[in-house]
Scaffold this active site. Sequence first.
Site: not given
Lengths: 233, 233
Positions: A88, A120-121, A157, A192
């Site tokens: 997020g 991700s985060a 990413h 990714e």
Amino acid sequence: MRLLLISNSTNAGEGFLEYPVGQIREFLGPVREVLFIPYAAVTFSYDDYQSKVQARFSELGVEVRSVHRESNPARAVRAAEAVVVGGGNTFALIRAMQQQGLVQAIRERAFDGMPYIGWSAGSNVACPTICTTNDMPIVEPASFIAAGLVKFQINPHYTDAHPDGHAGETREQRILEYIAANPETYVAGLREGCMLRVEGDRLSLIGNRPMRIFRCGTQPFEVHPDEDLSFLM
Amino acid sequence: MRLLLISNSTNAGEGFLEYPVGQIREFLGPVREVLFIPYAAVTFSYDDYQSKVQARFSELGVEVRSVHRESNPARAVRAAEAVVVGGGNTFALIRAMQQQGLVQAIRERAFDGMPYIGWSAGSNVACPTICTTNDMPIVEPASFIAAGLVKFQINPHYTDAHPDGHAGETREQRILEYIAANPETYVAGLREGCMLRVEGDRLSLIGNRPMRIFRCGTQPFEVHPDEDLSFLM
């Protein structure tokens, strides 16, 4: 140390956590309950985020508790079988983690061998700092210092793409700025569909694309899943 | 207040500061010397940045002093005819400005009527905070608080594009996260080739593309160069 650091939750055209679910199963092994950190969610609720993760983890027979329901979040981390940190907004995530004392609690448990999964985060906050996030700084955290479970920075990413006719920086240009300002630190551009797994001192790249490595004074280079990555550890 | 807040220095396929040079000429009017703030430069030198800006401003007969050569940078701001803040990395820029006391000095002078020109990161630091920059947080500033010359946030290089097959957030999604976390603040998505001019209480959009406006509780909407923008002031 046992870490599974995933680039992205969802490949284009696939379901949420669909591509990494097999690796998550293998990584968690006998773990039957995880503590989820949902604080990267900004435009949807923590409850909804927990439900979404639970739906996928149910396939593995794993219960997902969420730290936002705990009266003492740091104690919940100290008691957890494993911690799962969702993606997020990295700034929102690290700010809440700092406010609740989770950065230090997670660091201690992870150095003690507790399994840690992030995407991700959630992979950004496993790094020494949040400095190689792609996210917009929508809120101000107390500091950029993160859990430091690995010594290098991950850029999740990671992409080679650049929209035609747009003058903004490419991802590579952004990371070249980072290494110019931080010449001692490696950056791993994690494309990714890929993830990094740490088991003790051993680091492996999982996925079907190479990872791009950046360090000041060296030309950026690609590493492949079967290559020795011990230089990053 | 007199501000010229430019989205990007360079349109794809054009020379540096080529498209806005006419607007810069008209905005500066009789000014013959500007003080340049080069601290957003990370992968090239402040000297080189000053030379590049001087080359374009020479067409206007304007001398470019750079604050990195000044023994007392804040005093140089207080003595400047006009300040010009270049793009690059917003975090590097605001950190150096904070360290040298330039944020407050520029704020005082701008509120006193000194002309201010910024592009990209130089437009971000004219906003209340740096929170809507597109840049990577490569260094940690003392705070996200910026000069606050306008009450809204600018997102420079605003783009509708999104690479195919990439799961990272679109620009709009990032800004929707910002307004969810900051429901009182307008965000102006300033597309490339466009700029905002402030003259006293009057705000104008210059360029041949609309600007996209975001605020919590409202659908994002487009405004055009001839429209009344007083709701932002």
